[in-house]
Design an enzyme around this catalytic site. Structure first.
Site, short mmCIF file in Angstrom:
data_model
loop_
_atom_site.label_atom_id
_atom_site.label_comp_id
_atom_site.label_asym_id
_atom_site.label_seq_id
_atom_site.Cartn_x
_atom_site.Cartn_y
_atom_site.Cartn_z
N HIS A 104 0.62 -1.35 0.05
CA HIS A 104 0.77 0.09 -0.31
C HIS A 104 0.97 1.13 -0.24
CE1 HIS A 104 0.78 0.92 4.17
NE2 HIS A 104 0.89 -0.42 4.69
N HIS A 127 11.97 -1.81 -12.53
CA HIS A 127 11.78 -2.87 -12.20
C HIS A 127 11.59 -3.69 -10.77
CE1 HIS A 127 13.03 -7.29 -14.52
NE2 HIS A 127 12.11 -7.13 -13.67
O1 JB2 Z 1 20.16 -1.65 -26.22
C1 JB2 Z 1 19.23 -2.39 -27.28
C2 JB2 Z 1 19.19 -3.12 -27.19
N1 JB2 Z 1 19.04 -4.12 -25.81
C3 JB2 Z 1 18.44 -5.48 -25.97
N2 JB2 Z 1 18.60 -1.11 -27.85
C4 JB2 Z 1 17.19 -2.18 -28.98
N3 JB2 Z 1 16.91 -1.94 -29.69
N4 JB2 Z 1 17.04 -3.56 -28.19
C5 JB2 Z 1 17.43 -4.45 -27.89
N5 JB2 Z 1 17.53 -5.08 -27.15
C6 JB2 Z 1 16.55 -6.05 -28.03
O2 JB2 Z 1 15.48 -6.42 -26.65
C7 JB2 Z 1 17.44 -6.72 -27.76
O3 JB2 Z 1 17.07 -7.45 -29.56
C8 JB2 Z 1 16.91 -8.89 -27.14
O4 JB2 Z 1 15.73 -8.87 -28.41
C9 JB2 Z 1 15.52 -8.35 -26.50
C10 JB2 Z 1 16.16 -8.20 -25.29
O5 JB2 Z 1 16.55 -9.60 -25.29
P1 JB2 Z 1 16.52 -10.59 -23.96
O6 JB2 Z 1 16.27 -12.14 -24.18
O7 JB2 Z 1 18.37 -10.53 -24.05
O8 JB2 Z 1 15.98 -9.95 -22.40
P2 JB2 Z 1 14.99 -9.45 -22.20
O9 JB2 Z 1 14.64 -8.20 -21.93
O10 JB2 Z 1 14.09 -10.69 -22.76
O11 JB2 Z 1 14.73 -10.65 -20.91
C11 JB2 Z 1 15.68 -10.01 -19.85
O12 JB2 Z 1 15.56 -9.31 -18.55
C12 JB2 Z 1 13.44 -10.67 -18.08
C13 JB2 Z 1 13.24 -9.03 -16.92
C14 JB2 Z 1 16.35 -11.22 -18.90
O13 JB2 Z 1 16.95 -10.81 -18.05
C15 JB2 Z 1 14.88 -12.15 -18.72
O14 JB2 Z 1 15.78 -13.18 -17.98
C16 JB2 Z 1 14.76 -11.23 -17.48
N6 JB2 Z 1 13.16 -12.57 -16.81
#
Ligand code: JB2
Length: 216
Positions: free
Chosen positions: A136, A145
């Protein structure tokens, strides 16, 4: 039902797609990601259709989107780049609980099993991740996050971009500063300054020399 696009095609996108579908409020049209190796591939149904760019939004007729990337700095940067071009969807999983009187900003995602209690105020593009809780009267800034299983007691404040790691907890009334990091499993019993990293039980903070800003 609103048709939305998912921005980012990694692991977090799978979680956000599931939350959006479960809510019954959204149809997921597809995914945008800047990694061209992902284009044409699918994530549990929706295809990665192209880059995160104004031209793509126009070509595909994107009107509503949510940024599904875990990194707070990256969400902030993409939101700034696309603001005004799309409406940001607020996504709450069907099995999350958001109490009456709590407010969620545009682009914020509340994942499965998460709880947001009365009069909590959460800004834009925040993540309350799997089974996290925000009690609350908490006040969470934009692009924060709260990682899976992390718990914020009542009246906790998170500054813009703060990250509370998996399984960490914050006792009532404490403040975690802007772009600060709370490590996994930490127990925060004292305020954490802006940009600092706090780890351990009880958590001890050390100041950051400079915030790390990932490339866009
Ligand atoms: O700097 C960026 C960048 N960094 C990653 N600029 C742009 N335009 N895109 C970015 N990305 C994109 O985000 C990558 O191309 C990739 O497709 C996506 C990140 O995917 P990843 O699987 O590495 O992380 P996530 O953010 O989906 O998941 C993270 O955060 C979640 C909360 C992981 O740590 C997970 O385990 C976690 N549950």
């Amino acid at each position: 039902m609103t048709t939305i696009w998912i921005i980012g095609g990694g692991g977090h996108a799978k979680v956000v797609i599931d939350a959006a579908r479960s809510s019954g409020a959204f149809a997921v049209a597809g995914i945008l990601d800047d990694d061209e190796r992902a284009w044409g591939t699918e994530r549990g149904g929706p295809l990665v259709a192209g880059p995160i760019a104004p031209e793509t939004l126009r070509r595909l007729g994107v009107t509503h989107a949510v940024i599904a990337i875990g990194n707070n700095r990256v969400r902030e940067a993409i939101a700034a780049r696309l603001d005004g071009m799309v409406d940001w969807a607020t996504v709450v999983h069907a099995r999350a609980y958001v109490a009456a009187g709590a407010t969620l900003g545009p682009g914020t995602v509340v994942c499965a099993g998460a709880i947001v209690q009365p009069d909590a105020r959460i800004g834009r593009h925040a993540i309350v991740n799997t089974a996290a809780s925000v009690d609350h009267d908490c006040e969470l800034g934009d692009c924060v996050h709260v990682a899976p299983g992390a718990h914020l007691a009542g009246n906790v404040t998170l500054g813009e971009g703060a990250f509370v790691g998996i399984g960490a907890s914050v006792i009532p009334g404490r403040a975690v500063g802007r772009w600060a990091t709370v490590g996994a499993g930490a127990a925060v019993i004292a305020d954490v300054p802006d940009f600092a990293t706090a780890v351990g039980v009880p958590a001890r903070a050390r100041s950051a020399q400079a915030a790390t800003i990932p490339d866009m």
